[in-house]
Design an enzyme around this catalytic site. Structure first.
Site, PDB file in Angstrom:
ATOM      1  N   TYR A  42     -13.737 -32.355   6.013  1.00  0.00           N
ATOM      2  CA  TYR A  42     -12.604 -33.243   5.487  1.00  0.00           C
ATOM      3  C   TYR A  42     -12.563 -34.602   5.639  1.00  0.00           C
ATOM      4  CZ  TYR A  42     -13.208 -28.519   3.292  1.00  0.00           C
ATOM      5  OH  TYR A  42     -13.826 -27.763   3.378  1.00  0.00           O
ATOM      6  N   ASN A  46     -16.914 -28.048  -6.487  1.00  0.00           N
ATOM      7  CA  ASN A  46     -18.669 -28.690  -6.390  1.00  0.00           C
ATOM      8  C   ASN A  46     -18.908 -27.177  -7.697  1.00  0.00           C
ATOM      9  OD1 ASN A  46     -20.959 -28.933  -6.369  1.00  0.00           O
ATOM     10  ND2 ASN A  46     -21.483 -28.479  -3.919  1.00  0.00           N
ATOM     11  N   CYS A  60     -21.637 -27.970   0.181  1.00  0.00           N
ATOM     12  CA  CYS A  60     -20.457 -28.576   0.002  1.00  0.00           C
ATOM     13  C   CYS A  60     -20.143 -27.151   1.501  1.00  0.00           C
ATOM     14  CB  CYS A  60     -19.493 -27.453  -0.969  1.00  0.00           C
ATOM     15  SG  CYS A  60     -20.216 -25.658  -1.544  1.00  0.00           S
ATOM     16  N   HIS A  61     -21.135 -26.649   1.638  1.00  0.00           N
ATOM     17  CA  HIS A  61     -20.683 -26.254   3.155  1.00  0.00           C
ATOM     18  C   HIS A  61     -21.310 -26.536   4.174  1.00  0.00           C
ATOM     19  CE1 HIS A  61     -25.407 -25.928   1.992  1.00  0.00           C
ATOM     20  NE2 HIS A  61     -25.566 -26.070   3.446  1.00  0.00           N
ATOM     21  N   GLU A 105     -29.691 -22.957   8.301  1.00  0.00           N
ATOM     22  CA  GLU A 105     -30.190 -24.685   8.742  1.00  0.00           C
ATOM     23  C   GLU A 105     -29.899 -25.236  10.489  1.00  0.00           C
ATOM     24  OE1 GLU A 105     -27.598 -27.010   6.063  1.00  0.00           O
ATOM     25  OE2 GLU A 105     -28.569 -26.432   4.295  1.00  0.00           O
TER      26      GLU A 105
END
Length: 152
Positions: A87, A108, A116-117, A145
């Protein structure tokens, strides 16, 4: 508003479209209305992402809300697959406080597609996720990912 439902390992995702742009993604989605070409493409891309064949979504999207909310969503969209930001890093990039960016991430409306993850707390701490399952879903998306080394 038309919605298309897509079964994934992260749950049944529903994608909504208004006037040719994706406006919302929800868990426990359902098919509703006409499956437009944009929704069909969104479903195909979500399936490809789920199967590990897609790393970057290429869909038209529209964020309702303030210029601030749009800027935060655009910054999250730019975070590469398998990478993360804090952040604080996004705050420095955008010129806002980390707390404001956290609120923007939480607002979001199109999670996963706008990733946003991929945004973490200070020192890589795993903090909130507005999607179904909360932080556990965030962890699952990051593992999917290949960002799992961050989670050890």
């Amino acid at each position: 508003m038309p919605m298309i439902a897509v079964e994934t390992q992260f749950g049944c995702l529903g994608v909504e479209e208004i006037d040719g742009a994706i406006t919302r993604l929800v868990w426990n989605g359902r098919d509703e209305g006409l499956a437009t070409p944009v929704l069909q493409e969104a479903a195909a891309q979500l399936r490809a992402y789920d199967e590990g064949r897609l790393q970057q979504f290429d869909l038209p999207y529209r964020i309702k809300g303030s210029e601030f909310q749009r800027r935060v969503c655009d910054a999250m969209y730019a975070i590469p697959f398998g990478d993360t930001r804090t952040y604080g890093e996004l705050a420095n990039e955008l010129g806002y406080s980390a707390q404001a960016v956290g609120r923007g991430c939480g607002g979001n409306p199109i999670p996963i597609i706008i990733p946003c993850h991929r945004v973490l707390g200070a020192d890589g701490k795993m903090v909130g996720f507005s999607g179904h399952g909360g932080v556990e879903t965030k962890v699952a998306l990051l593992r999917h990912e290949g960002a799992a080394s961050l989670l050890i």
